[in-house]
Scaffold this motif. Structure first.
Motif, PDB file in Angstrom:
ATOM      1  N   ARG A 155      32.530  44.225  42.471  1.00 22.36           N
ATOM      2  CA  ARG A 155      33.553  43.689  41.461  1.00 22.36           C
ATOM      3  C   ARG A 155      33.792  42.440  41.277  1.00 22.36           C
ATOM      4  O   ARG A 155      34.167  42.058  40.053  1.00 22.36           O
ATOM      5  N   ARG A 156      33.615  41.771  42.109  1.00 24.03           N
ATOM      6  CA  ARG A 156      33.852  40.338  42.083  1.00 24.03           C
ATOM      7  C   ARG A 156      32.448  39.452  41.215  1.00 24.03           C
ATOM      8  O   ARG A 156      32.983  38.775  40.318  1.00 24.03           O
ATOM      9  N   PHE A 157      31.507  40.142  41.341  1.00 22.48           N
ATOM     10  CA  PHE A 157      30.285  39.732  40.428  1.00 22.48           C
ATOM     11  C   PHE A 157      30.569  39.901  39.058  1.00 22.48           C
ATOM     12  O   PHE A 157      30.367  39.231  37.886  1.00 22.48           O
ATOM     13  N   ALA A 158      31.033  41.289  38.707  1.00 22.12           N
ATOM     14  CA  ALA A 158      31.200  41.813  37.370  1.00 22.12           C
ATOM     15  C   ALA A 158      32.219  40.947  36.726  1.00 22.12           C
ATOM     16  O   ALA A 158      32.094  40.759  35.501  1.00 22.12           O
ATOM     17  N   ILE A 159      33.273  40.798  37.241  1.00 14.95           N
ATOM     18  CA  ILE A 159      34.544  39.870  36.740  1.00 14.95           C
ATOM     19  C   ILE A 159      34.223  38.625  36.671  1.00 14.95           C
ATOM     20  O   ILE A 159      34.427  38.030  35.459  1.00 14.95           O
ATOM     21  N   GLY A 160      33.202  38.063  37.505  1.00 15.76           N
ATOM     22  CA  GLY A 160      32.928  36.565  37.329  1.00 15.76           C
ATOM     23  C   GLY A 160      31.851  36.539  36.110  1.00 15.76           C
ATOM     24  O   GLY A 160      31.959  35.508  35.275  1.00 15.76           O
ATOM     25  N   CYS A 161      31.181  37.276  35.879  1.00 14.90           N
ATOM     26  CA  CYS A 161      30.178  37.737  34.743  1.00 14.90           C
ATOM     27  C   CYS A 161      30.991  37.849  33.271  1.00 14.90           C
ATOM     28  O   CYS A 161      30.810  37.071  32.345  1.00 14.90           O
ATOM     29  N   LEU A 162      32.171  38.485  33.499  1.00 16.91           N
ATOM     30  CA  LEU A 162      33.134  38.690  32.197  1.00 16.91           C
ATOM     31  C   LEU A 162      33.602  37.455  31.905  1.00 16.91           C
ATOM     32  O   LEU A 162      33.845  36.996  30.865  1.00 16.91           O
ATOM     33  N   LEU A 163      34.280  36.658  32.899  1.00 12.87           N
ATOM     34  CA  LEU A 163      34.711  35.400  32.601  1.00 12.87           C
ATOM     35  C   LEU A 163      33.682  34.302  32.203  1.00 12.87           C
ATOM     36  O   LEU A 163      34.046  33.588  31.227  1.00 12.87           O
ATOM     37  N   SER A 164      32.448  34.383  32.710  1.00 11.58           N
ATOM     38  CA  SER A 164      31.534  33.490  32.155  1.00 11.58           C
ATOM     39  C   SER A 164      31.411  33.954  30.927  1.00 11.58           C
ATOM     40  O   SER A 164      30.960  33.011  29.861  1.00 11.58           O
ATOM     41  N   PHE A 165      31.384  35.155  30.401  1.00 13.39           N
ATOM     42  CA  PHE A 165      30.892  35.366  28.951  1.00 13.39           C
ATOM     43  C   PHE A 165      32.170  34.973  27.934  1.00 13.39           C
ATOM     44  O   PHE A 165      31.662  34.106  27.010  1.00 13.39           O
ATOM     45  N   VAL A 166      33.303  35.107  28.471  1.00 14.13           N
ATOM     46  CA  VAL A 166      34.466  34.468  27.688  1.00 14.13           C
ATOM     47  C   VAL A 166      34.366  32.924  27.538  1.00 14.13           C
ATOM     48  O   VAL A 166      34.885  32.298  26.746  1.00 14.13           O
ATOM     49  N   LEU A 167      34.116  32.271  28.723  1.00 13.34           N
ATOM     50  CA  LEU A 167      33.945  30.860  28.744  1.00 13.34           C
ATOM     51  C   LEU A 167      32.868  30.514  27.862  1.00 13.34           C
ATOM     52  O   LEU A 167      33.032  29.408  26.990  1.00 13.34           O
ATOM     53  N   GLY A 168      31.641  31.217  27.765  1.00 17.76           N
ATOM     54  CA  GLY A 168      30.802  30.891  26.746  1.00 17.76           C
ATOM     55  C   GLY A 168      31.167  30.841  25.216  1.00 17.76           C
ATOM     56  O   GLY A 168      30.782  29.898  24.554  1.00 17.76           O
ATOM     57  N   ILE A 169      32.018  31.845  25.135  1.00 19.47           N
ATOM     58  CA  ILE A 169      32.804  31.816  23.767  1.00 19.47           C
ATOM     59  C   ILE A 169      33.507  30.616  23.448  1.00 19.47           C
ATOM     60  O   ILE A 169      33.358  29.874  22.320  1.00 19.47           O
ATOM     61  N   GLY A 170      34.333  30.179  24.321  1.00 18.16           N
ATOM     62  CA  GLY A 170      35.147  29.039  24.182  1.00 18.16           C
ATOM     63  C   GLY A 170      34.349  27.744  24.187  1.00 18.16           C
ATOM     64  O   GLY A 170      34.602  26.710  23.294  1.00 18.16           O
TER      65      GLY A 170
END
Length: 541
Positions: free
Chosen positions: A269-284
């Motif tokens: 779960r922590r890795f999956a959420i970290g990847c989601l945050l990385s995805f959104v950070l990439g957009i920004g």
């Protein structure tokens, strides 16, 4: 473990890691500085205008394919030799780009450059957790993170200065000296481990082919969709190919032993959420570095060097915040810092949605400061959150996936931003024109028309001469509003990512000063990625 004499001393580890960071910085900077001089390259090589964007697209496609393959390449070649080979290829490809005398030759070298550069980013972030004890990982992550996000910020000013001072060839030739130094330092100082060439024979070529098809078709679809329409036949076909090939890749990776890319880390779960945050950070991140030059060039009329100077504010804020972020990351919980970072980053994006056609350096200063301060808190804690607790054998693959998500977020974000600009500008122009016809003084002020001129306009349709005179101002005002819509979109997406942060905790949260889940004493010695006794652990991870 490698024998004692093969392990570098601590200063050597840091110097070797700095060499890796230099290679990564070169790879990221290359994308931005080349973008500033595409018109010069097009004119010099006689590239058709509709083909010019392939100079960047070829690099980005190769890069996004290489990123998830970093783990398997690291297992085969070891971290040391992967870095040395990738940096050597990147440096030689840079020389090839500078010597290119045709469009086709340049594209070939850009593909090689992109593939080699793509492996350097996840290799650096994997090295953070493989070379350093947990108490030093925050400093190492900061060093890597500052360079990773600083490169796109200083890219416009470096590219603009090179273009104004020298020729476009130097956009590539500047990679030669740091590339040679990084290769020599990496070869001498990074841990010496035994390569596993036999692992290459067990690669699933079908999975590899599906990965290449999926990522290539997705990148091309995202490039073409804003102009051609998301519902056009070619774009839908490319998206369908990307989805079907991607699904096939996932199925084969979950069944294969060993897989090309270890996808089971997403079950954490922590890795999956970290990847989601990385995805959104990439957009920004990608979105802000794209929107600022678009606004400054097409609305304000600045050249590349002036744009780069204005954008330096973000980089300076990042550098000044980095020591604070390291200290906070070692004392406070990752979730708290992540929430703070993303909330502040969303605020910086949101304030940029209030621009007018007259906005310039002063009006863009504080939004840049907010984003610059926030970036380190958006990068450090989520990186440790995603990777800091994983077994060492899974870190290289996980780092590749983590960084791939940021790049995919950037690619999808840019496509959405272009779609907003393409679709919203005509509507904004029509609405502003109607308000002018109604003698709306507020609309006139936004466009930049004096109040007395608005009052002098006749009611109803404007005379053709008046419309022709106002057309450039109207176009810039409409583009400003469309860009504001794009800023607001990525601000909302960044803010929405906060919803997943409370679910990212674990028994021992990274960044609290508690022991790492990986080692009972919280200390991670430099470990081999291959060698005696490692193969079975990698297959069962």
């Amino acid at each position: 473990m490698p024998p004692a004499e093969a392990r570098p001393s601590r200063p050597a580890v840091w110097l070797g890691f700095l060499a890796m960071c230099t290679g990564m910085f070169m790879a990221i900077l290359d994308v931005q500085i080349v973008a500033t001089s595409l018109p010069n390259i097009q004119q010099a090589l006689g590239i058709p205008p509709d083909q010019m964007s392939w100079v960047q697209t070829a690099y980005l496609i190769a890069e996004v394919i290489a990123i998830p393959l970093t783990g398997v390449l690291m297992r085969i070649l070891t971290m040391r030799w992967l870095f040395v080979i990738a940096t050597t290829v990147f440096t030689l490809a840079s020389l090839g780009c500078a010597a290119s005398d045709s469009f086709g030759t340049l594209i070939l070298w850009r593909v090689l450059q992109g593939f080699a550069g793509g492996t350097l980013i996840p290799a650096v972030f994997a090295a953070v957790f493989l070379l350093f004890p947990s108490r030093r990982q925050g400093i190492a992550t900061t060093l890597a993170g500052v360079l990773a996000v600083l490169a796109p910020t200083v890219g416009p000013i470096v590219g603009g200065w090179i273009t104004e001072t020298w020729s476009w060839h130097w956009l590539f030739l500047i990679n030669l000296a740091p590339g040679v130094v990084a290769v020599l330092l990496g070869a001498a100082l990074l841990p010496r481990e035994r390569m596993q060439p036999a692992a290459a024979r067990s690669l699933d070529l079908v999975s590899l082919t599906l990965l290449v098809l999926s990522l290539t078709s997705l990148e091309i679809a995202l490039k073409e969709a804003p102009a051609a329409s998301w519902t056009s036949g070619p774009v839908l076909a490319l998206l369908a190919l990307a989805v079907s090939a991607g699904a096939g890749f996932v199925v084969r990776c979950l069944k294969a032993a060993p897989p090309v890319v270890e996808l089971r880390s997403f079950a954490d779960r922590r890795f999956a959420i970290g990847c989601l945050l990385s995805f959104v950070l990439g957009i920004g991140l990608f979105g802000s570095v794209y929107l600022m030059p678009v606004f400054l060039a097409f609305v304000r009329g600045h050249n590349a060097l002036e744009i780069g100077t204005i954008m330096l504010v973000t980089g300076v804020a990042q550098l000044l915040t980095a020591p604070i972020a390291v200290a906070a990351e070692q004392r406070l919980g990752a979730r708290l810092l992540t929430g703070f970072g993303f909330a502040l980053f969303a605020a910086g994006l949101g304030f940029s949605a209030l621009q007018t056609p007259a906005t310039d350096h002063d009006g863009m200063f504080w939004p840049q400061v907010l984003r610059g301060v926030a970036i380190m808190f958006c990068l450090l804690p989520p990186t440790r959150l995603a990777l800091g607790h994983l077994p060492e054998a899974r870190v290289p693959d996980a780092s590749g996936l983590f960084n791939l998500m940021r790049n995919l977020g950037g690619a999808i974000g840019l496509a959405l931003i272009d779609t907003v600009i393409y679709s919203r500008s005509p509507g904004h122009a029509a609405a502003l024109l109607e308000r002018l016809r109604a003698q709306d003084a507020e609309a006139g002020r936004f466009i930049g028309i004096p109040a007395q001129m608005i009052a002098a306009l006749p009611p109803g349709p404007l005379p053709p001469q008046a419309e022709a005179m106002l057309a450039p101002l109207l176009e810039k005002a409409a583009l400003t509003l469309a860009i504001n819509d794009a800023w607001l979109m990525i601000a909302v997406l960044t803010l929405a990512a906060l919803a997943c942060v409370p679910f990212a905790g674990g028994p021992k949260e990274a960044g609290t000063g508690k022991p790492s889940d990986r080692q009972p004493n919280g200390h991670l010695e430099p470990v081999p990625l291959s060698g005696p006794g490692r193969g079975e652990g990698q297959r069962s991870a």
